[in-house]
Write an enzyme that holds these catalytic residues in place. Structure first.
Site, short mmCIF file in Angstrom:
data_model
loop_
_atom_site.label_atom_id
_atom_site.label_comp_id
_atom_site.label_asym_id
_atom_site.label_seq_id
_atom_site.Cartn_x
_atom_site.Cartn_y
_atom_site.Cartn_z
N GLY A 215 0.85 -1.18 -0.17
CA GLY A 215 0.00 -0.04 0.02
C GLY A 215 0.89 1.16 0.18
O GLY A 215 2.08 1.30 0.62
N HIS A 216 0.35 2.48 -0.45
CA HIS A 216 1.22 3.56 -0.71
C HIS A 216 0.85 4.51 0.36
O HIS A 216 -0.40 4.75 0.64
CB HIS A 216 0.72 4.30 -2.01
CG HIS A 216 1.27 3.55 -3.32
ND1 HIS A 216 2.30 3.41 -3.85
CD2 HIS A 216 0.49 2.40 -4.09
CE1 HIS A 216 2.41 2.44 -4.90
NE2 HIS A 216 1.38 1.88 -5.05
#
Length: 379
Positions: A215-216
């Site tokens: 995930g960013h």
């Protein structure tokens, strides 16, 4: 008599040379500090103390402005309510005595020219925007551990857990409304960050055969206007293990909400980071338990926080802050985002960070009940 005159002239010359040398040295020191603090967050954090120690005659503590005729600030500070960019402004105390004389000369010359030509001076000059740490970190550093500066976000890296402590980004509407054709295709794999030693960084093998995906912290969808910014968001220092269902639904909706806020208000500052929440074992005993994955033992957070800061149009003294905490597990995709609103003080307590003071949205929006941390505990 001539001897006294010669001695007096020598004394005056010596004192004058000393003062001129001191002014030149101060000016060069100020220029060097300003050039370094553009890329060094530690120098930027303590810049006021450095400028104060180099002040002469008390002039550096003043805010130099022009007269009412010109109507614009020589110091170039960011005007209240203008959150679209950070100008190449000077902090109070960051103008050397030499610069004071130069600016005074410019102002005087401008007045003289305006008077002689009977022309009216302009009401202001467009302030130049800078893409550097000062503009991104407008509301301060939550912590100062292993800071790394990128083109449009700043992060603090946790080498022990192989993820970031926090990431701060400045999301602007002009970047959201344009598109670089080179950002149409995303990378096939995450990019190794050369600023992080490989020993303390995750890699693609750590994510294989696990229940989590990458995930960013700073979403690449915020930077489709620039291919360099877009690719920087794919570096491993910006990646954190996240539940797939959470990433595709609630977290994606929260990222979209940030972009909607930026389009509505011009820009927003966003802090994002992991949290490791304690769980009750017995009545008086608590424990922090979390998974690690891969050979690099990358820590999997139990929760994530996201703090959104925007300036209030009606009260420029305090920004409006919204704090969200979501568990790193599958969450019903139809849940209202407002149910994840949390107290900023609780986030500070459990994340070990300190954010700026502001008016929280959950205190303004009465129908929204801010859940306590116990409501968000994993089973």
């Amino acid at each position: 008599m001539s001897t006294y005159v010669a001695v007096a002239l020598c004394a005056i010359s010596g004192v004058s040379c000393f003062i001129i040398g001191a002014l030149v040295q101060q000016h060069l020191s100020f220029r060097k500090i300003k050039s370094v603090m553009v890329t060094d967050p530690y120098v930027y954090q303590c810049r006021r103390q450095i400028f104060s120690s180099l002040a002469m005659f008390g002039r550096s503590s003043e805010k130099l402005t022009t007269s009412a005729e010109t109507g614009h600030s020589i110091s170039g500070e960011l005007e209240p309510g203008n959150s679209r960019g950070f100008s190449e402004g000077q902090d109070p105390g960051s103008v050397s005595t030499f610069d004071h004389f130069v600016l005074w000369g410019r102002t005087t010359a401008q007045k003289a020219i305006s008077y002689m030509t009977l022309s009216v001076a302009q009401n202001g000059h467009p302030q130049e925007k800078l893409e550097h740490v000062a503009g991104i970190m407008k509301y301060g550093f939550p912590g100062m551990d292993d800071i790394h500066v990128y083109k449009n976000f700043v992060l603090s890296y946790d080498r022990r857990n192989r993820i970031a402590h926090w990431v701060c980004e400045h999301v602007r509407d002009e970047c959201l409304m344009s598109r670089d054709q080179r950002t149409l295709n995303k990378p096939n794999a995450y990019i190794a960050d050369t600023a992080i030693p490989a020993t303390f960084s995750a890699n693609m093998r750590d994510f294989k055969n696990t229940d989590w995906v990458g995930g960013h912290m700073a979403s690449p969808q915020n930077y489709k206007c620039d291919s360099v910014k877009f690719l920087e968001a794919y570096k491993f220092s910006n990646i954190v293990p996240i539940n797939r269902g959470l990433k595709n639904h609630i977290w994606f909706r929260l990222e979209n909400y940030v972009r909607e806020m930026a389009l509505e208000y011009g820009s927003v500052h966003v802090y994002t980071g992991p949290m490791f929440m304690p769980q009750r074992i017995t009545f008086r005993n608590w424990s922090v338990r979390y998974h690690v994955m891969g050979m690099n033992t990358v820590a999997v957070p139990t929760h994530f926080f996201k703090i959104i800061i925007r300036e209030d149009r009606f009260n420029s003294e305090l920004p409006i802050m919204e704090g969200y905490v979501v568990p790193n597990t599958y969450v019903d995709k139809d849940m209202d985002l407002r149910s994840f609103l949390s107290d900023i003080r609780d986030i500070e307590h459990f994340a070990g960070l300190k954010f700026c003071d502001g008016q929280q949205r959950d205190q303004l929006d009465l129908p929204v009940r801010a859940p306590s941390m116990s409501d968000l505990q994993n089973d």
